[in-house]
Design a protein around this motif. Structure first.
Motif, PDB file in Angstrom:
ATOM      1  N   LEU A  60       0.593  -1.171  -0.019  1.00 54.42           N
ATOM      2  CA  LEU A  60      -0.123   0.094  -0.073  1.00 54.42           C
ATOM      3  C   LEU A  60       0.942   1.207   0.136  1.00 54.42           C
ATOM      4  O   LEU A  60       0.403   2.297  -0.537  1.00 54.42           O
ATOM      5  N   LEU A 107      -7.431   5.143   4.467  1.00 54.80           N
ATOM      6  CA  LEU A 107      -8.282   5.353   3.719  1.00 54.80           C
ATOM      7  C   LEU A 107      -9.651   5.456   4.541  1.00 54.80           C
ATOM      8  O   LEU A 107     -10.475   6.220   4.535  1.00 54.80           O
ATOM      9  N   SER A 108      -9.971   4.465   5.393  1.00 56.92           N
ATOM     10  CA  SER A 108     -11.041   3.995   6.150  1.00 56.92           C
ATOM     11  C   SER A 108     -11.516   5.179   7.201  1.00 56.92           C
ATOM     12  O   SER A 108     -10.559   5.767   7.917  1.00 56.92           O
ATOM     13  N   GLY A 148     -16.158   2.787   4.968  1.00 57.46           N
ATOM     14  CA  GLY A 148     -15.335   1.679   5.004  1.00 57.46           C
ATOM     15  C   GLY A 148     -15.390   0.765   3.738  1.00 57.46           C
ATOM     16  O   GLY A 148     -14.721   1.510   2.816  1.00 57.46           O
ATOM     17  N   HIS A 179     -16.378  10.827  -6.298  1.00 57.02           N
ATOM     18  CA  HIS A 179     -15.254  10.126  -6.023  1.00 57.02           C
ATOM     19  C   HIS A 179     -13.969  10.925  -7.072  1.00 57.02           C
ATOM     20  O   HIS A 179     -12.780  10.603  -6.746  1.00 57.02           O
ATOM     21  N   PHE A 184      -9.328   8.733  -5.521  1.00 55.99           N
ATOM     22  CA  PHE A 184      -9.783   7.390  -5.279  1.00 55.99           C
ATOM     23  C   PHE A 184      -9.395   6.695  -6.169  1.00 55.99           C
ATOM     24  O   PHE A 184      -9.180   5.065  -5.809  1.00 55.99           O
ATOM     25  N   MET A 242      -7.755   2.632  -5.202  1.00 53.75           N
ATOM     26  CA  MET A 242      -8.138   1.364  -5.721  1.00 53.75           C
ATOM     27  C   MET A 242      -7.164   0.609  -6.237  1.00 53.75           C
ATOM     28  O   MET A 242      -6.891  -0.259  -6.158  1.00 53.75           O
ATOM     29  N   LYS A 243      -6.248   1.450  -7.047  1.00 53.51           N
ATOM     30  CA  LYS A 243      -5.344   0.915  -7.863  1.00 53.51           C
ATOM     31  C   LYS A 243      -4.165   0.313  -6.757  1.00 53.51           C
ATOM     32  O   LYS A 243      -3.619  -0.735  -6.961  1.00 53.51           O
ATOM     33  N   ASN A 274      -5.544  -3.132  -5.273  1.00 53.72           N
ATOM     34  CA  ASN A 274      -5.666  -4.378  -5.891  1.00 53.72           C
ATOM     35  C   ASN A 274      -4.288  -5.043  -5.453  1.00 53.72           C
ATOM     36  O   ASN A 274      -4.301  -6.137  -5.588  1.00 53.72           O
ATOM     37  N   THR A 331      -6.913  -6.636 -11.399  1.00 51.03           N
ATOM     38  CA  THR A 331      -8.041  -6.237 -10.417  1.00 51.03           C
ATOM     39  C   THR A 331      -8.683  -7.383 -10.104  1.00 51.03           C
ATOM     40  O   THR A 331      -8.927  -7.435  -8.931  1.00 51.03           O
ATOM     41  N   TYR A 343     -10.146  -6.690   5.925  1.00 54.38           N
ATOM     42  CA  TYR A 343      -9.488  -5.466   5.754  1.00 54.38           C
ATOM     43  C   TYR A 343      -9.032  -5.606   4.325  1.00 54.38           C
ATOM     44  O   TYR A 343      -9.185  -6.705   3.535  1.00 54.38           O
ATOM     45  N   GLU A 344      -8.473  -4.327   3.733  1.00 54.40           N
ATOM     46  CA  GLU A 344      -8.204  -4.384   2.264  1.00 54.40           C
ATOM     47  C   GLU A 344      -9.292  -4.821   1.339  1.00 54.40           C
ATOM     48  O   GLU A 344      -9.137  -5.288   0.258  1.00 54.40           O
ATOM     49  N   VAL A 361     -16.964  -6.837  -0.952  1.00 53.39           N
ATOM     50  CA  VAL A 361     -16.565  -6.009  -1.773  1.00 53.39           C
ATOM     51  C   VAL A 361     -15.810  -6.726  -3.062  1.00 53.39           C
ATOM     52  O   VAL A 361     -15.781  -6.315  -4.011  1.00 53.39           O
ATOM     53  N   ILE A 390     -18.210  -7.834  -5.243  1.00 50.56           N
ATOM     54  CA  ILE A 390     -18.738  -6.679  -6.104  1.00 50.56           C
ATOM     55  C   ILE A 390     -17.599  -6.591  -7.326  1.00 50.56           C
ATOM     56  O   ILE A 390     -17.993  -6.396  -8.514  1.00 50.56           O
ATOM     57  N   VAL A 391     -16.156  -6.565  -6.986  1.00 51.65           N
ATOM     58  CA  VAL A 391     -15.362  -6.140  -8.147  1.00 51.65           C
ATOM     59  C   VAL A 391     -15.518  -7.358  -9.070  1.00 51.65           C
ATOM     60  O   VAL A 391     -15.392  -7.152 -10.235  1.00 51.65           O
ATOM     61  N   ARG A 395     -19.108  -7.220 -10.930  1.00 53.19           N
ATOM     62  CA  ARG A 395     -18.725  -6.261 -12.028  1.00 53.19           C
ATOM     63  C   ARG A 395     -18.116  -6.526 -13.225  1.00 53.19           C
ATOM     64  O   ARG A 395     -18.563  -6.221 -14.297  1.00 53.19           O
TER      65      ARG A 395
HETATM   66  N1  CAA Z   1      -9.105  -0.913  -9.705  1.00 48.83           N
HETATM   67  C1  CAA Z   1      -9.044   0.163 -10.252  1.00 48.83           C
HETATM   68  N2  CAA Z   1     -10.169   0.974 -10.465  1.00 48.83           N
HETATM   69  C2  CAA Z   1     -11.110   0.922  -9.734  1.00 48.83           C
HETATM   70  C3  CAA Z   1     -11.449  -0.186  -8.783  1.00 48.83           C
HETATM   71  C4  CAA Z   1     -10.299  -1.159  -8.813  1.00 48.83           C
HETATM   72  N3  CAA Z   1     -10.375  -2.253  -7.985  1.00 48.83           N
HETATM   73  N4  CAA Z   1     -12.589  -0.158  -8.296  1.00 48.83           N
HETATM   74  C5  CAA Z   1     -13.114   0.882  -8.678  1.00 48.83           C
HETATM   75  N5  CAA Z   1     -12.280   1.639  -9.627  1.00 48.83           N
HETATM   76  C6  CAA Z   1     -12.835   2.708 -10.246  1.00 48.83           C
HETATM   77  C7  CAA Z   1     -13.606   2.667 -11.166  1.00 48.83           C
HETATM   78  O1  CAA Z   1     -13.386   2.095 -12.567  1.00 48.83           O
HETATM   79  C8  CAA Z   1     -14.573   4.023 -11.352  1.00 48.83           C
HETATM   80  O2  CAA Z   1     -13.523   4.858 -12.223  1.00 48.83           O
HETATM   81  P1  CAA Z   1     -14.036   5.850 -13.432  1.00 48.83           P
HETATM   82  O3  CAA Z   1     -14.256   7.032 -12.389  1.00 48.83           O
HETATM   83  O4  CAA Z   1     -13.057   6.022 -14.290  1.00 48.83           O
HETATM   84  O5  CAA Z   1     -15.299   5.254 -13.726  1.00 48.83           O
HETATM   85  C9  CAA Z   1     -14.201   4.466  -9.824  1.00 48.83           C
HETATM   86  O6  CAA Z   1     -13.017   3.825  -9.596  1.00 48.83           O
HETATM   87  C10 CAA Z   1     -15.345   4.394  -8.941  1.00 48.83           C
HETATM   88  O7  CAA Z   1     -15.602   3.108  -8.928  1.00 48.83           O
HETATM   89  P2  CAA Z   1     -17.073   2.753  -8.660  1.00 48.83           P
HETATM   90  O8  CAA Z   1     -18.126   3.505  -9.198  1.00 48.83           O
HETATM   91  O9  CAA Z   1     -17.133   1.226  -8.974  1.00 48.83           O
HETATM   92  O10 CAA Z   1     -17.125   3.005  -7.087  1.00 48.83           O
HETATM   93  P3  CAA Z   1     -18.230   2.556  -6.175  1.00 48.83           P
HETATM   94  O11 CAA Z   1     -18.379   3.853  -4.958  1.00 48.83           O
HETATM   95  O12 CAA Z   1     -19.138   1.816  -6.674  1.00 48.83           O
HETATM   96  O13 CAA Z   1     -17.239   1.408  -5.115  1.00 48.83           O
HETATM   97  C11 CAA Z   1     -15.980  -0.551  -4.476  1.00 48.83           C
HETATM   98  C12 CAA Z   1     -16.553   0.492  -5.493  1.00 48.83           C
HETATM   99  C13 CAA Z   1     -15.387  -1.624  -5.165  1.00 48.83           C
HETATM  100  C14 CAA Z   1     -16.960  -0.927  -3.549  1.00 48.83           C
HETATM  101  C15 CAA Z   1     -14.737   0.363  -3.622  1.00 48.83           C
HETATM  102  O14 CAA Z   1     -15.304   1.546  -3.035  1.00 48.83           O
HETATM  103  C16 CAA Z   1     -14.091  -0.366  -2.764  1.00 48.83           C
HETATM  104  O15 CAA Z   1     -12.900  -1.106  -3.070  1.00 48.83           O
HETATM  105  N6  CAA Z   1     -14.523  -0.416  -1.381  1.00 48.83           N
HETATM  106  C17 CAA Z   1     -13.714  -0.989  -0.382  1.00 48.83           C
HETATM  107  C18 CAA Z   1     -12.564  -0.240   0.260  1.00 48.83           C
HETATM  108  C19 CAA Z   1     -11.330  -0.983   0.823  1.00 48.83           C
HETATM  109  O16 CAA Z   1     -10.733  -1.966   0.350  1.00 48.83           O
HETATM  110  N7  CAA Z   1     -10.950  -0.498   1.997  1.00 48.83           N
HETATM  111  C20 CAA Z   1      -9.780  -0.992   2.674  1.00 48.83           C
HETATM  112  C21 CAA Z   1      -9.379  -0.198   3.645  1.00 48.83           C
HETATM  113  S1  CAA Z   1      -7.635  -0.129   3.591  1.00 48.83           S
HETATM  114  C22 CAA Z   1      -7.025  -1.240   4.862  1.00 48.83           C
HETATM  115  O17 CAA Z   1      -7.703  -2.066   5.234  1.00 48.83           O
HETATM  116  C23 CAA Z   1      -5.520  -0.954   5.017  1.00 48.83           C
HETATM  117  C24 CAA Z   1      -5.336  -1.628   6.251  1.00 48.83           C
HETATM  118  O18 CAA Z   1      -4.623  -0.938   7.298  1.00 48.83           O
HETATM  119  C25 CAA Z   1      -4.877  -3.116   6.399  1.00 48.83           C
END
Ligand code: CAA
Length: 385
Positions: free
Chosen positions: A93, A130-131, A136, A183, A237, A241-242, A245, A318, A367-368, A373, A376-377, A380
């Motif tokens: 990350l 992020l969170s 979340g 976003h 955002f 997301m990137k 991944n 992804t 987490y992550e 989620v 969903i990925v 979709r």
């Molecule tokens: N990779 C690349 N791009 C992505 C992506 C991915 N996995 N997921 C979404 N995107 C892009 C979309 O293509 C879209 O791009 P455009 O603006 O070009 O259209 C944009 O991001 C918005 O995407 P969505 O419309 O799909 O957004 P959404 O609101 O419907 O949410 C979601 C999608 C997949 C639920 C996302 O919000 C998500 O992944 N949520 C989970 C967050 C997460 O993983 N949190 C972890 C916290 S960090 C942590 O845990 C660290 C730690 O300390 C251990």
């Protein structure tokens, strides 16, 4: 298709296995009980080059591939998932975020010591913020704001459940710069922990990975220089997301390690423990449990390798990362519950390690990106084909 690991991969796997046995196993139960951060272990991990495994050597990293990283993550997670989560967040990350999207100056200033895990002989790690209390899974619902003020931004807000929150020197912070843009109004900043207005709250008292360092972080009018924004305004955002991944590959490998750790202990125990006049492994009910554990673990390992190879060969990872994470984390949960069951009463006490692995497994489904989620990925992507 070649399923054999290279000589170099086998050497890295062995180095991680030796490290886990010699450095992580001693004291793992006590650190878990006392919620004691494994500082000494992380410092030694840094000496091995495991805190910036995939970072190019010109920025202080080990210059290895993602396959090496998941092999190391699996071995360390078999023994101590509190150590491996610190390693995973720093590698996938934080270091990746700088490497892929940072400027040359940001890389020289922050990436180099982060990849080495040390600066001036002291621990130097990063965290990914992020969170939030109300953001979340729905990660676009950010409330933390970064208001532009000429040559700097003023940051205000609260971040929750931050791994490495109290021990990291550098935070990667996702914040709203333009609430009207959804976003696309979210940006990303580098914040140093010791800047005025940064407050670290008490360490969370968790079910599992109890030795890892999890806190909420508050920002009260923190002044962030403009050169500390990563990428353009509105890139935050996509950045998150990137970066996630790749993080999901690391957590998938952590889950794989927790599952393998529980399986290896259960296999050993079932060949030693006798019941009804024979070793319990000779009872089909136990033998079949072991067969199912080994099969699910192997499937998880192949999914992890698939995602890692996709990343190493610059294909979109992804979906393969999401598949690896959801399957491996569910394997970790199922296998570790069965591991406790095979151990019976011994499994329910701390000395046999499997109860800790069961507690540690749960977070890999959260987490992550939760399992929901990841689905969903994956769905979709299937539906958009
Ligand atoms: N990779 C690349 N791009 C992505 C992506 C991915 N996995 N997921 C979404 N995107 C892009 C979309 O293509 C879209 O791009 P455009 O603006 O070009 O259209 C944009 O991001 C918005 O995407 P969505 O419309 O799909 O957004 P959404 O609101 O419907 O949410 C979601 C999608 C997949 C639920 C996302 O919000 C998500 O992944 N949520 C989970 C967050 C997460 O993983 N949190 C972890 C916290 S960090 C942590 O845990 C660290 C730690 O300390 C251990």
């Amino acid at each position: 298709m070649n399923f054999q690991l290279s000589e170099e991969h086998l050497m890295i796997q062995q180095a991680a296995r030796d490290f886990a046995q010699n450095e992580c196993l001693p004291g793992v139960i006590e650190r878990d009980e006392k919620m004691q951060f494994p500082r000494e272990q992380i410092m030694k991990l840094a000496d091995l080059g495991f805190m910036g495994m995939m970072v190019p050597t010109e920025f202080g990293g080990a210059g290895l591939d993602t396959v090496s990283y998941i092999l190391a993550m699996e071995e360390i997670s078999k023994i101590d998932a509190s150590v491996s989560v610190c390693m995973s967040v720093n590698n996938s990350l934080v270091c990746y975020g700088f490497e892929a999207f940072g400027t040359q100056e940001q890389k020289e200033k922050y990436l180099t010591p982060l990849a080495q895990g040390k600066k001036d002989g002291e621990l130097y790690t990063g965290a990914f913020l992020l969170s939030e209390p109300e953001a979340g899974s729905d990660a676009t619902s950010q409330r933390t704001t970064a208001e532009e003020k000429g040559d700097h931004y003023i940051l205000n807000g609260t971040k929750n459940w931050i791994t490495n929150g109290g021990t990291a020197s550098v935070y990667i912070v996702i914040a709203l710069t333009d609430p009207s843009k959804g976003h696309r109004g979210i940006s990303v900043f580098v914040v140093e922990k010791n800047w005025p207005g940064v407050v670290v709250t008490a360490k969370e008292n968790k079910l599992g990975i109890r030795a890892s360092d999890t806190h909420s972080i508050l920002f009260n009018d923190v002044k962030v220089p403009k050169e500390n924004r990563i990428g353009e305004e509105g890139f935050g955002f996509k950045f998150a997301m990137k970066t996630l991944n790749g993080g999901r590959i690391g957590i998938a490998a952590q889950a794989l390690g927790i599952a393998s750790g529980s399986y290896e202990l259960s296999l050993k125990y079932s060949k030693e423990r006798k019941a009804f006049g024979t070793e319990i492994a000779n009872h089909q009910i136990i033998a079949f449990k072991l067969a199912d554990m080994a099969t699910r673990i192997e499937a998880s390992r192949l999914l992890c390798l698939r995602a890692a190879i996709d990343k190493d060969e610059s294909r979109d990872y992804t979906v393969s990362a999401a598949m690896a994470k959801v399957f491996s984390s569910e394997t970790a949960m199922w296998t570790s519950v069965e591991g406790v069951q095979i151990h019976g009463g011994y499994g329910y006490v701390k000395e046999y390690h499997v109860e800790r692995l069961m507690r540690d497994a749960k977070i890999t489904q959260i987490y992550e990106g939760t399992s929901e989620v990841q689905r969903i990925v994956i769905s979709r992507s299937l539906l958009n084909q």
